[in-house]
Design a protein around this motif. Structure first.
Motif, short mmCIF file in Angstrom:
data_model
loop_
_atom_site.label_atom_id
_atom_site.label_comp_id
_atom_site.label_asym_id
_atom_site.label_seq_id
_atom_site.Cartn_x
_atom_site.Cartn_y
_atom_site.Cartn_z
N UNK A 1 6.58 7.02 24.39
CA UNK A 1 6.00 7.73 25.54
C UNK A 1 6.21 9.22 25.31
N UNK A 2 5.15 10.01 25.43
CA UNK A 2 5.24 11.44 25.14
C UNK A 2 5.28 12.30 26.38
N UNK A 3 6.23 13.25 26.40
CA UNK A 3 6.23 14.28 27.44
C UNK A 3 5.99 15.65 26.80
N UNK A 4 5.74 16.65 27.62
CA UNK A 4 5.38 18.00 27.14
C UNK A 4 4.18 17.92 26.20
N UNK A 5 3.24 17.05 26.50
CA UNK A 5 2.09 16.81 25.61
C UNK A 5 1.17 18.02 25.53
N UNK A 6 1.24 18.90 26.53
CA UNK A 6 0.41 20.12 26.51
C UNK A 6 1.27 21.34 26.21
N UNK A 7 2.46 21.10 25.67
CA UNK A 7 3.38 22.20 25.43
C UNK A 7 4.35 22.29 26.58
N UNK A 8 5.01 23.42 26.72
CA UNK A 8 6.01 23.56 27.77
C UNK A 8 5.83 24.88 28.48
N UNK A 9 6.09 24.88 29.76
CA UNK A 9 5.90 26.08 30.58
C UNK A 9 6.78 27.23 30.12
N UNK B 1 0.58 19.55 12.85
CA UNK B 1 2.01 19.25 13.07
C UNK B 1 2.91 20.12 12.18
N UNK B 2 3.97 20.67 12.80
CA UNK B 2 4.97 21.41 12.01
C UNK B 2 6.39 21.07 12.49
N UNK B 3 6.50 19.96 13.22
CA UNK B 3 7.79 19.48 13.74
C UNK B 3 8.50 20.52 14.59
N UNK B 4 7.72 21.29 15.33
CA UNK B 4 8.30 22.31 16.21
C UNK B 4 8.64 21.71 17.57
N UNK C 1 -5.76 12.81 21.55
CA UNK C 1 -5.20 12.67 20.21
C UNK C 1 -3.99 11.74 20.23
N UNK C 2 -3.11 11.93 21.20
CA UNK C 2 -1.92 11.09 21.29
C UNK C 2 -2.28 9.67 21.72
N UNK C 3 -3.17 9.55 22.68
CA UNK C 3 -3.57 8.23 23.17
C UNK C 3 -4.16 7.38 22.06
N UNK C 4 -5.00 7.99 21.22
CA UNK C 4 -5.64 7.23 20.14
C UNK C 4 -4.63 6.79 19.07
N UNK C 5 -3.48 7.42 19.05
CA UNK C 5 -2.43 7.02 18.11
C UNK C 5 -1.51 5.95 18.72
N UNK C 6 -1.82 5.52 19.93
CA UNK C 6 -1.04 4.46 20.57
C UNK C 6 0.17 4.96 21.33
N UNK D 1 9.70 14.20 23.56
CA UNK D 1 8.75 15.31 23.46
C UNK D 1 7.74 14.98 22.37
N UNK D 2 6.46 15.17 22.67
CA UNK D 2 5.43 14.81 21.69
C UNK D 2 4.15 15.59 21.99
N UNK D 3 3.65 16.28 20.97
CA UNK D 3 2.42 17.07 21.10
C UNK D 3 1.89 17.36 19.71
#
Length: 324
Positions: free
Chosen positions: A215-223, A301-304, A260-265, A193-195
């Motif tokens: 690899x990040x999932x839930x990049x736009x949050x979660x339903x 970021x707040x590690x949520x 934002x995530x893509x530019x961080x690799x 999970x990464x956002x």
């Protein structure tokens, strides 16, 4: 960072993973057929990285969609990067290859490009609780993950998958594999999970130091439809800083959150079942965020974590007790 629609990361085994992938997990309000239709739209739009899993329950439909797009000449099989995952009731070494072969049969594919251990948490073989079964009593097992990994390596050697990796592993759990005697193949990635609220900076630093892709999932949050998501948790796409930056650069909040995530690799998995949004989410290559914008988003970021799955905390392999 020059990112294009055909940009990819070179994995530590030499294979190439497109930096933008299409996620196929479907919340209950969507049918399996809709997941298949969304995959067809995604391939037509330009996605070449398709992420699925046994537990999603839609491998048949996703595989059919991929094969239809191959048959009509839209894409060749070698241009599709397909990711599948080993579910938590199949960690016993003797169950790994049959699970992969069963998924390939459902998909009607000869091989996967990437096969992941879906989560370090292990259930009793035969048990099949999904994350939403919060009240179901789960019997946890504790197979040595290194034995599971050896079986994953054998699947790679057999040509059933080109690459192998993990998902939802902490750095300590990755270290267990990396330090194992006789290690033949390192995990090529850790899918987590990464956002903007959980930017995984420490895990990203660790993975980069080990030549492991994040690899990040839930990049736009979660339903909010997911029963195990706190309904009061903040929504990524409503964050004021994200929206201020999106307005400034003339892009959608979703596009900025992904960029934002893509530019961080980080390799990004985007998920949608709306044709227009699938197309919009792919349009993250025609702009760049400034260093100042990136720093402002770092500050959000707040590690949520959306997906902590409290019912799994009793597992000896629960990954989120670790800091990263």
């Amino acid at each position: 960072m020059a990112l294009r629609p055909d940009s990819y990361v070179v994995l530590n085994d030499g294979h190439k993973m497109p930096v933008l992938g299409f996620g196929t997990y479907a919340p209950e309000q969507y049918t399996k057929e809709q997941a298949g239709e969304a995959v067809k739209v995604a391939i037509e739009v330009g996605y070449r990285h398709i992420d699925c899993a046994f537990i999603y329950g839609n491998e048949v439909e996703v595989g059919r969609a991929i094969n239809e797009k191959i048959a009509d000449g839209t894409v060749k099989r070698e241009n599709i990067f397909y990711t599948g995952k080993l579910w938590s009731n199949n960690h016993a070494p003797e169950r790994v290859r049959p699970a992969l072969e069963s998924s390939l049969k459902d998909l009607q594919l000869d091989y996967m490009d990437l096969f992941l251990i879906h989560t370090p948490v292990e259930f009793k073989p035969g048990d099949d609780p999904s994350p939403k079964d919060e009240n179901e009593k789960v019997i946890f097992h504790n197979t040595d993950i290194r034995d599971t990994w050896k079986a994953m390596e054998a699947c790679k050697d057999a040509g059933l998958t080109k690459s192998i990796g993990v998902s939802n592993f902490s750095s300590k759990q990755l270290e267990l594999i990396l330090s194992m005697p006789g290690l033949k193949y390192k995990p090529v990635c850790d899918q987590v999970e990464c956002h903007i609220f959980l930017n995984q900076s420490k895990l990203l630093r660790f993975c980069k130091s080990k030549d492991i892709a994040l690899v990040g999932y839930s990049v736009l949050g979660s339903s909010r439809a997911e029963g195990w998501i706190d309904q009061n948790s903040p929504q990524v796409l409503e964050d004021p800083v994200l929206n201020q930056i999106a307005k400034k650069v003339g892009r959608s909040a979703a596009q900025v959150a992904m960029r934002y995530l893509l530019q961080r690799g980080i390799v990004v998995l985007a998920k949608s079942f709306t044709a227009e949004r699938i197309k919009q989410n792919f349009q993250v290559f025609g702009f760049e965020l400034s260093a100042e914008d990136m720093k402002r988003l770092d500050g959000v970021n707040n590690d949520m974590r959306y997906l902590s799955i409290d019912s799994w905390k009793e597992s000896p392999k629960y990954p989120y007790h670790d800091e990263y």
